[in-house]
Design an enzyme around this catalytic site. Sequence first.
Site, PDB file in Angstrom:
ATOM      1  N   HIS A  69      -4.703  -3.583  -3.755  1.00  0.00           N
ATOM      2  CA  HIS A  69      -4.082  -2.654  -2.807  1.00  0.00           C
ATOM      3  C   HIS A  69      -2.579  -2.543  -3.093  1.00  0.00           C
ATOM      4  O   HIS A  69      -1.759  -2.393  -2.190  1.00  0.00           O
ATOM      5  CB  HIS A  69      -4.310  -3.160  -1.373  1.00  0.00           C
TER       6      HIS A  69
ATOM      7  N   THR B  22     -12.816   1.078   0.884  1.00  0.00           N
ATOM      8  CA  THR B  22     -11.799   0.039   0.645  1.00  0.00           C
ATOM      9  C   THR B  22     -12.249  -1.241   1.332  1.00  0.00           C
ATOM     10  O   THR B  22     -12.454  -1.259   2.547  1.00  0.00           O
ATOM     11  CB  THR B  22     -10.441   0.525   1.184  1.00  0.00           C
TER      12      THR B  22
ATOM     13  N   GLY C  17      -2.825  -0.768  -9.712  1.00  0.00           N
ATOM     14  CA  GLY C  17      -1.825  -1.806  -9.419  1.00  0.00           C
ATOM     15  C   GLY C  17      -0.850  -1.954 -10.563  1.00  0.00           C
ATOM     16  O   GLY C  17      -1.179  -2.544 -11.602  1.00  0.00           O
TER      17      GLY C  17
ATOM     18  N   TYR D 213     -12.162   4.113   5.469  1.00  0.00           N
ATOM     19  CA  TYR D 213     -12.013   2.897   6.268  1.00  0.00           C
ATOM     20  C   TYR D 213     -13.088   2.954   7.341  1.00  0.00           C
ATOM     21  O   TYR D 213     -13.245   3.982   8.018  1.00  0.00           O
ATOM     22  CB  TYR D 213     -10.637   2.838   6.940  1.00  0.00           C
TER      23      TYR D 213
ATOM     24  N   SER E 158      -7.008   9.545   1.148  1.00  0.00           N
ATOM     25  CA  SER E 158      -7.094   8.461   2.137  1.00  0.00           C
ATOM     26  C   SER E 158      -7.676   8.953   3.451  1.00  0.00           C
ATOM     27  O   SER E 158      -7.410  10.084   3.885  1.00  0.00           O
ATOM     28  CB  SER E 158      -5.682   7.900   2.391  1.00  0.00           C
TER      29      SER E 158
ATOM     30  N   LYS F 267     -13.549  -0.315  -3.584  1.00  0.00           N
ATOM     31  CA  LYS F 267     -12.155  -0.492  -4.013  1.00  0.00           C
ATOM     32  C   LYS F 267     -11.588  -1.767  -3.404  1.00  0.00           C
ATOM     33  O   LYS F 267     -11.632  -1.942  -2.179  1.00  0.00           O
ATOM     34  CB  LYS F 267     -11.326   0.710  -3.554  1.00  0.00           C
TER      35      LYS F 267
ATOM     36  N   ARG G 207      -0.305  -5.039  -1.248  1.00  0.00           N
ATOM     37  CA  ARG G 207       0.021  -4.777   0.162  1.00  0.00           C
ATOM     38  C   ARG G 207      -0.891  -5.521   1.130  1.00  0.00           C
ATOM     39  O   ARG G 207      -0.718  -5.436   2.338  1.00  0.00           O
ATOM     40  CB  ARG G 207      -0.083  -3.268   0.435  1.00  0.00           C
TER      41      ARG G 207
HETATM   42  N1  FMN Z   1      -5.367   2.171  -0.382  1.00  0.00           N
HETATM   43  C1  FMN Z   1      -6.420   2.579   0.359  1.00  0.00           C
HETATM   44  O1  FMN Z   1      -7.540   2.233   0.004  1.00  0.00           O
HETATM   45  N2  FMN Z   1      -6.255   3.380   1.450  1.00  0.00           N
HETATM   46  C2  FMN Z   1      -5.037   3.789   1.873  1.00  0.00           C
HETATM   47  O2  FMN Z   1      -4.920   4.513   2.856  1.00  0.00           O
HETATM   48  C3  FMN Z   1      -3.907   3.341   1.133  1.00  0.00           C
HETATM   49  N3  FMN Z   1      -2.662   3.705   1.526  1.00  0.00           N
HETATM   50  C4  FMN Z   1      -1.603   3.336   0.743  1.00  0.00           C
HETATM   51  C5  FMN Z   1      -0.326   3.756   1.115  1.00  0.00           C
HETATM   52  C6  FMN Z   1       0.761   3.449   0.311  1.00  0.00           C
HETATM   53  C7  FMN Z   1       2.129   3.918   0.709  1.00  0.00           C
HETATM   54  C8  FMN Z   1       0.580   2.710  -0.881  1.00  0.00           C
HETATM   55  C9  FMN Z   1       1.745   2.390  -1.793  1.00  0.00           C
HETATM   56  C10 FMN Z   1      -0.679   2.268  -1.239  1.00  0.00           C
HETATM   57  C11 FMN Z   1      -1.776   2.555  -0.433  1.00  0.00           C
HETATM   58  N4  FMN Z   1      -3.060   2.145  -0.782  1.00  0.00           N
HETATM   59  C12 FMN Z   1      -4.125   2.534  -0.022  1.00  0.00           C
HETATM   60  C13 FMN Z   1      -3.275   1.362  -2.017  1.00  0.00           C
HETATM   61  C14 FMN Z   1      -3.408   2.298  -3.228  1.00  0.00           C
HETATM   62  O3  FMN Z   1      -4.624   3.020  -3.156  1.00  0.00           O
HETATM   63  C15 FMN Z   1      -3.406   1.534  -4.565  1.00  0.00           C
HETATM   64  O4  FMN Z   1      -4.367   0.515  -4.517  1.00  0.00           O
HETATM   65  C16 FMN Z   1      -2.057   0.955  -4.951  1.00  0.00           C
HETATM   66  O5  FMN Z   1      -0.980   1.724  -4.461  1.00  0.00           O
HETATM   67  C17 FMN Z   1      -1.957   0.867  -6.477  1.00  0.00           C
HETATM   68  O6  FMN Z   1      -0.804   0.231  -6.867  1.00  0.00           O
HETATM   69  P1  FMN Z   1       0.529   0.984  -7.391  1.00  0.00           P
HETATM   70  O7  FMN Z   1       1.177   1.579  -6.189  1.00  0.00           O
HETATM   71  O8  FMN Z   1       1.315  -0.172  -7.958  1.00  0.00           O
HETATM   72  O9  FMN Z   1       0.163   1.993  -8.440  1.00  0.00           O
END
Ligand code: FMN
Length: 365
Positions: free
Chosen positions: A263, A163, A295, A137, A110, A239, A266
Amino acid sequence: MTAISSPINLFEYEQLAKTHLSQMAFDYYISGAGDEITLQENRAVFERIKLRPRMLVDVSQINLTTSVLGQPLQLPLLIAPMAFQCLAHTEGELATAMAAASAGTGMVLSTLSTKSLEEVAEVGSKFSPSLQWFQLYIHKDRGLTRALVERAYAAGYKALCLTVDAPVLGQRERDRRNEFVLPPGLHLANLTTISGLNIPHAPGESGLFTYFAQQLNPALTWDDLEWLQSLSPLPLVLKGILRGDDAARAVEYGAKAIVVSNHGGRQLDGAIASLDALPEIVAAVNGKAEVLLDGGIRRGTDIIKALAIGAQAVLIGRPVLWGLAVGGQAGVSHVISLLQKELNVAMALIGCSQLQDIDTSFLHL
Ligand code: FMN
């Protein structure tokens, strides 16, 4: 329920990790946006789809190797980009990188990492081949964005993973309630000129929400991809795509891979589960780019379901953080090995010895 001390699956890792993390860190990691409908849907869709196993197939040798963007992987799994991994363990992203590389899988780092992209690349360079991508980002400050891309290229990352589902941060209510900030000693290791995530910005607000609003560029459009691609020869991965028309456009604009993702629930709550978006995206891309998915992947059988619909590989998010919180590098390695073992057994039980032979005939939709 008895307390878990030695987890045997990814759900048990989550339970155990909760006891190792502060409330603020656990909530930040586990939460989704809004009512967490999309977060739940990401799991529900895997539970809904059933498998149609084939019998009397020789499964004495199961082959889980594959490749992504021309790079070999020991299993069809990458680690998704996740911010602030030092909240889980002092070694943070370095431990994750070691675990990924030693298992022969890849890692996406990240932009918001708590170890610098150079330190993480250094760990990866000890393993050959090692697949490391940099998640980007785009900041309002173009010079800062350009510097990040140039550093990622110089450090040896193999792709830029942009992303696209976060023009603003999703409404993460647990973080608002906790007024999420980074604890003293942790900072944005790639962005040392940006301070402020350690102090609450506004009462009742998450520091990350304010950071996004102040620093990231919500005006980004398809036309900016040309500029981005001019900054380095790195292949572009988009992404956060959830529609076939966007996927087709991504290919037109030069993306070499797409990560079908919401994501981890989220960002836009109420968005479609990533697995539900996969069929139209695979059809729209029509083999012109690789399609990955994340996901809700928690079981070996989930990986089979995504591959059957046409994903080249999947990414896992939160379970890696649970492994990190419980046991650092060893914890992440164990999480990966649990999924690998489950995938092996599931392949044998569906009657399929090669990933390439998994197709929709194995699914009851
Ligand atoms: N996705 C990004 O593209 N950049 C990030 O900095 C980023 N930070 C994340 C931080 C956390 C704590 C979590 C849980 C997810 C984050 N994501 C981020 C999304 C993840 O890359 C991913 O899409 C997602 O966690 C996949 O789902 P899962 O947790 O159910 O396996």
